[in-house]
Motif scaffolding. Structure first.
Motif, mmCIF file in Angstrom:
data_model
loop_
_atom_site.group_PDB
_atom_site.id
_atom_site.type_symbol
_atom_site.label_atom_id
_atom_site.label_comp_id
_atom_site.label_asym_id
_atom_site.label_seq_id
_atom_site.Cartn_x
_atom_site.Cartn_y
_atom_site.Cartn_z
ATOM 1 N N TYR A 221 51.845 35.858 9.840
ATOM 2 C CA TYR A 221 52.534 35.495 10.763
ATOM 3 C C TYR A 221 53.590 35.813 10.683
ATOM 4 C CZ TYR A 221 54.453 34.459 15.544
ATOM 5 O OH TYR A 221 55.007 34.483 16.281
ATOM 6 N N ARG A 222 54.179 34.589 10.211
ATOM 7 C CA ARG A 222 55.404 33.961 9.389
ATOM 8 C C ARG A 222 56.515 35.242 9.093
ATOM 9 N NH1 ARG A 222 56.626 29.867 12.324
ATOM 10 N NH2 ARG A 222 54.740 27.716 12.008
ATOM 11 N N LYS A 223 55.712 36.055 7.575
ATOM 12 C CA LYS A 223 56.621 36.529 7.355
ATOM 13 C C LYS A 223 56.401 38.428 7.749
ATOM 14 C CE LYS A 223 55.466 39.211 3.021
ATOM 15 N NZ LYS A 223 54.668 39.488 1.833
ATOM 16 N N SER A 224 55.713 38.859 8.655
ATOM 17 C CA SER A 224 55.441 40.028 9.899
ATOM 18 C C SER A 224 56.987 39.699 11.230
ATOM 19 C CB SER A 224 54.286 40.295 10.226
ATOM 20 O OG SER A 224 53.434 40.546 9.544
ATOM 21 N N LYS A 225 56.809 38.554 11.423
ATOM 22 C CA LYS A 225 58.338 38.024 11.889
ATOM 23 C C LYS A 225 58.842 38.611 12.257
ATOM 24 C CE LYS A 225 58.467 33.555 13.777
ATOM 25 N NZ LYS A 225 58.511 32.241 14.314
ATOM 26 N N ALA A 226 59.664 37.147 10.516
ATOM 27 C CA ALA A 226 60.942 38.379 9.499
ATOM 28 C C ALA A 226 60.710 38.955 9.700
ATOM 29 C CB ALA A 226 60.718 37.504 8.527
ATOM 30 N N ASP B 16 43.282 29.024 16.384
ATOM 31 C CA ASP B 16 44.121 28.885 14.817
ATOM 32 C C ASP B 16 45.150 30.440 14.392
ATOM 33 O OD1 ASP B 16 45.172 27.592 12.821
ATOM 34 O OD2 ASP B 16 43.813 28.936 11.266
ATOM 35 N N SER B 17 45.488 30.732 16.623
ATOM 36 C CA SER B 17 46.048 32.069 16.104
ATOM 37 C C SER B 17 47.760 31.872 16.644
ATOM 38 C CB SER B 17 45.626 32.782 17.136
ATOM 39 O OG SER B 17 46.871 34.035 17.524
ATOM 40 N N TRP B 18 48.791 32.223 16.483
ATOM 41 C CA TRP B 18 49.695 32.567 16.869
ATOM 42 C C TRP B 18 50.159 34.001 17.559
ATOM 43 C CZ3 TRP B 18 53.850 29.172 16.400
ATOM 44 C CH2 TRP B 18 54.170 28.624 16.087
ATOM 45 N N LYS B 19 51.079 33.895 18.422
ATOM 46 C CA LYS B 19 51.115 34.827 19.250
ATOM 47 C C LYS B 19 52.624 35.689 19.730
ATOM 48 C CE LYS B 19 51.038 37.560 24.102
ATOM 49 N NZ LYS B 19 51.626 37.148 24.944
ATOM 50 N N GLY B 20 53.386 36.009 19.361
ATOM 51 C CA GLY B 20 54.891 36.326 19.399
ATOM 52 C C GLY B 20 55.143 37.943 20.508
ATOM 53 N N ASP B 21 56.171 37.778 20.962
ATOM 54 C CA ASP B 21 56.483 38.579 22.129
ATOM 55 C C ASP B 21 57.477 38.512 21.749
ATOM 56 O OD1 ASP B 21 54.296 37.976 23.575
ATOM 57 O OD2 ASP B 21 55.325 36.828 25.122
ATOM 58 N N LEU B 22 57.437 40.134 21.137
ATOM 59 C CA LEU B 22 59.214 41.313 20.586
ATOM 60 C C LEU B 22 59.504 42.038 21.295
ATOM 61 C CD1 LEU B 22 57.721 41.298 16.983
ATOM 62 C CD2 LEU B 22 58.343 39.289 18.254
ATOM 63 N N ALA B 23 60.985 42.190 21.544
ATOM 64 C CA ALA B 23 61.487 42.782 22.457
ATOM 65 C C ALA B 23 62.087 43.837 21.727
ATOM 66 C CB ALA B 23 62.866 42.168 23.951
ATOM 67 N N LEU B 24 63.438 44.840 21.831
ATOM 68 C CA LEU B 24 63.790 45.702 21.805
ATOM 69 C C LEU B 24 64.456 46.519 22.597
ATOM 70 C CD1 LEU B 24 64.713 47.296 18.347
ATOM 71 C CD2 LEU B 24 63.024 49.106 19.713
ATOM 72 N N LYS B 25 65.670 46.018 22.299
ATOM 73 C CA LYS B 25 66.935 46.011 23.343
ATOM 74 C C LYS B 25 66.604 45.589 24.975
ATOM 75 C CE LYS B 25 69.352 49.033 20.448
ATOM 76 N NZ LYS B 25 70.164 48.967 19.823
ATOM 77 N N GLY B 26 66.044 44.378 24.230
ATOM 78 C CA GLY B 26 65.613 43.478 25.689
ATOM 79 C C GLY B 26 64.675 44.084 26.750
ATOM 80 N N ARG B 27 63.809 45.103 26.209
ATOM 81 C CA ARG B 27 62.585 46.057 26.516
ATOM 82 C C ARG B 27 61.327 45.083 25.915
ATOM 83 N NH1 ARG B 27 59.599 50.603 26.093
ATOM 84 N NH2 ARG B 27 57.912 50.784 28.389
ATOM 85 N N TYR B 28 60.227 43.993 25.992
ATOM 86 C CA TYR B 28 59.224 44.131 25.631
ATOM 87 C C TYR B 28 58.345 44.953 25.097
ATOM 88 C CZ TYR B 28 54.648 41.743 25.149
ATOM 89 O OH TYR B 28 52.988 41.289 25.322
ATOM 90 N N VAL B 29 58.152 45.093 24.139
ATOM 91 C CA VAL B 29 57.335 46.129 23.350
ATOM 92 C C VAL B 29 56.221 46.015 21.944
ATOM 93 C CG1 VAL B 29 57.726 48.040 21.392
ATOM 94 C CG2 VAL B 29 59.141 47.173 22.926
ATOM 95 N N ILE B 30 55.995 44.899 21.458
ATOM 96 C CA ILE B 30 55.271 44.081 20.815
ATOM 97 C C ILE B 30 54.516 42.261 21.460
ATOM 98 C CG2 ILE B 30 54.541 43.876 17.987
ATOM 99 C CD1 ILE B 30 56.325 46.030 17.547
ATOM 100 N N GLU B 31 53.617 43.173 20.773
ATOM 101 C CA GLU B 31 52.600 41.382 20.497
ATOM 102 C C GLU B 31 51.785 41.289 19.283
ATOM 103 O OE1 GLU B 31 50.111 40.266 24.523
ATOM 104 O OE2 GLU B 31 49.417 41.045 23.300
ATOM 105 N N LEU B 32 53.167 40.299 18.625
ATOM 106 C CA LEU B 32 52.536 40.193 17.160
ATOM 107 C C LEU B 32 51.042 38.811 17.496
ATOM 108 C CD1 LEU B 32 53.286 41.234 14.205
ATOM 109 C CD2 LEU B 32 54.581 39.252 14.604
ATOM 110 N N PHE B 33 50.234 39.353 16.635
ATOM 111 C CA PHE B 33 49.081 37.983 16.488
ATOM 112 C C PHE B 33 49.239 38.308 15.531
ATOM 113 C CE2 PHE B 33 48.369 40.447 20.617
ATOM 114 C CZ PHE B 33 47.763 38.839 21.422
#
Length: 129
Positions: free
Chosen positions: A17-22, A42-59
């Motif tokens: 997760y940390r490597k992919s988030k980076a 035992d799971s992380w979830k990150g909500d990622l935005a591109l130019k202010g628009r929510y696009v990716i859920e990273l698990f």
């Protein structure tokens, strides 16, 4: 017929997760909107935005299975990101140490594009607008 209005998000499961988030934030320029650790999974979830628009859920999940083949497995083939200047985008990938394929020209649109991979080998495309 359903009255769909847009694609809401894309979900990606990362082995690290940390490597992919980076990678998605520091290399591709996504912004981390929210991050949650779910102890029961035992799971992380990150909500990622591109130019202010929510696009990716990273698990992350413990020991996720690998994709069976690349890129022709059944299911999602690749994600494509639009860029204004493919040469500038490729230079940024190169500075970040990301390997990419030679730039090609789409025979139908005559637009330039290239493919590269995220830390888990997910095929990603840059497509010049």
């Amino acid at each position: 017929m359903l009255a769909l209005t847009a694609i809401h998000h894309i979900a990606i499961i990362a082995s690290d997760y940390r490597k992919s988030k980076a990678f998605y934030c520091d290399v591709l320029g996504f912004e981390l909107l929210a991050e949650t650790y779910r102890a029961e999974r035992d799971s992380w979830k990150g909500d990622l935005a591109l130019k202010g628009r929510y696009v990716i859920e990273l698990f992350s999940f413990p020991s996720p299975p690998q994709r069976p083949t690349q890129p022709e497995s059944c299911g999602l083939r690749h994600l494509a990101f639009a860029v204004a200047d493919i040469d500038e985008a490729c230079a940024a990938l190169q500075r970040a140490g990301v390997t990419y394929e030679p730039v090609r020209v789409d025979e139908f649109t005559l637009r330039r594009f290239t493919f590269f991979r995220d830390p888990d080998g997910l095929p990603l495309e840059l497509y010049e607008q």
